[in-house]
Design a protein around this motif. Structure first.
Motif, short mmCIF file in Angstrom:
data_model
loop_
_atom_site.label_atom_id
_atom_site.label_comp_id
_atom_site.label_asym_id
_atom_site.label_seq_id
_atom_site.Cartn_x
_atom_site.Cartn_y
_atom_site.Cartn_z
N ASP A 1 3.30 -3.80 4.24
CA ASP A 1 2.74 -4.37 3.02
C ASP A 1 1.91 -5.64 3.24
O ASP A 1 1.19 -6.04 2.33
CB ASP A 1 3.88 -4.70 2.04
CG ASP A 1 4.63 -3.46 1.57
OD1 ASP A 1 3.97 -2.43 1.35
OD2 ASP A 1 5.85 -3.53 1.43
N THR A 2 2.02 -6.26 4.39
CA THR A 2 1.32 -7.52 4.64
C THR A 2 0.84 -7.57 6.09
O THR A 2 1.31 -6.81 6.95
CB THR A 2 2.23 -8.74 4.40
OG1 THR A 2 3.28 -8.73 5.38
CG2 THR A 2 2.84 -8.72 3.00
N ARG B 1 0.49 2.39 -2.12
CA ARG B 1 1.55 2.87 -1.22
C ARG B 1 1.89 4.33 -1.47
O ARG B 1 2.08 5.11 -0.52
CB ARG B 1 2.79 2.00 -1.38
CG ARG B 1 4.01 2.51 -0.63
CD ARG B 1 5.22 1.62 -0.81
NE ARG B 1 5.22 0.52 0.14
CZ ARG B 1 5.74 0.59 1.36
NH1 ARG B 1 6.32 1.71 1.77
NH2 ARG B 1 5.72 -0.45 2.16
N THR C 1 -0.69 -1.40 3.03
CA THR C 1 -0.78 -1.20 1.58
C THR C 1 -1.53 -2.31 0.86
O THR C 1 -1.67 -2.25 -0.36
CB THR C 1 0.62 -1.08 0.96
OG1 THR C 1 1.29 -2.35 1.08
CG2 THR C 1 1.45 -0.02 1.66
N TYR C 2 -2.01 -3.31 1.59
CA TYR C 2 -2.66 -4.46 0.94
C TYR C 2 -4.15 -4.25 0.71
O TYR C 2 -4.86 -5.16 0.28
CB TYR C 2 -2.41 -5.74 1.75
CG TYR C 2 -2.82 -5.67 3.21
CD1 TYR C 2 -4.16 -5.76 3.60
CD2 TYR C 2 -1.86 -5.53 4.20
CE1 TYR C 2 -4.52 -5.70 4.92
CE2 TYR C 2 -2.22 -5.49 5.54
CZ TYR C 2 -3.55 -5.58 5.90
OH TYR C 2 -3.91 -5.52 7.24
#
Length: 218
Positions: free
Chosen positions: A205-206, A192, A186-187
């Motif tokens: 996310d990372t 998202r 999602t970065y």
């Protein structure tokens, strides 16, 4: 633990390299140069991952084929002058090094043209990590399954042993169309909520979360 995936395929922009902001800015600059409606950052990022011609058609459907070609040329002039500015996401070199196995292939499937990916390989120093790569100007662009089909053919790895990692719905659609599993990050370019509307075995996310997931599952 035996490896679950013998072929792991990464998207580039927004997954390996933090370039989505620069791409969106160059899309806007090219529109201004040609007196076209300037797309929002969100709209510009929505087409990242597609080949340049599909991108232009989506952003500016009113353009003639000649106008589309002129826009593509103008965009490339902006981006090529600055693509060296885009950094890698922190932790990517370590992630790739940690995935290395004698029996495993790492590959890239990108909407970049071949010349653009080769420049990115030089700027990043990451080319030695990857065994194979496919670009949008070497066959059908995303979300057509051609890129993954070719990479699986090159490596003799089946869909059940292949994983696609990307930051856009185009990457997830590519994986679905090729019958392989996917991890969404999602970065990058797409939010998202958009990614969660597609099939994925994980949404992270990372880069650290991606590394942790791959360590446990790949």
């Amino acid at each position: 633990m035996a490896a679950r995936y013998d072929l792991i395929v990464f998207d580039w922009d927004g997954t390996i390299m933090d370039s989505t902001g620069l791409i969106a800015e160059c899309i806007q600059l090219a529109a201004r140069d040609l007196n076209l409606p300037v797309p929002s950052v969100e709209s510009a990022k929505s087409i990242i991952g597609l080949g340049i011609h599909d991108s232009v058609k989506r952003l500016f459907p009113q353009l003639t084929p000649e106008g589309q070609a002129q826009y593509a040329l103008t965009y490339r002039q902006h981006y090529v002058d600055r693509d060296h500015e885009a950094p890698l996401y922190a932790g990517i070199p370590e992630l790739l090094a940690g995935l290395a196995r004698p029996e495993r292939f790492l590959a890239v499937a990108t909407g970049k043209p071949r010349a653009g990916l080769e420049r990115a390989f030089v700027h990043s120093g990451l080319k030695p990590h990857f065994h194979f790569s496919r670009c949008a100007d070497e066959g059908f662009a995303k979300p057509h399954p051609d890129m993954l089909h070719k990479l699986m053919k090159f490596t003799a790895v089946g869909p059940d042993r292949t994983l696609m990692i990307g930051d856009t719905t185009h990457d997830l659609d590519l994986a679905h169309n090729a019958g392989v599993e996917a991890v969404a990050v999602t970065y990058g370019a797409h939010p998202r909520d958009s990614l969660e509307q597609r099939e994925a075995v994980a949404v992270v996310d990372t880069v650290d979360e991606l590394t942790t997931w791959l360590t446990k599952n790949a």
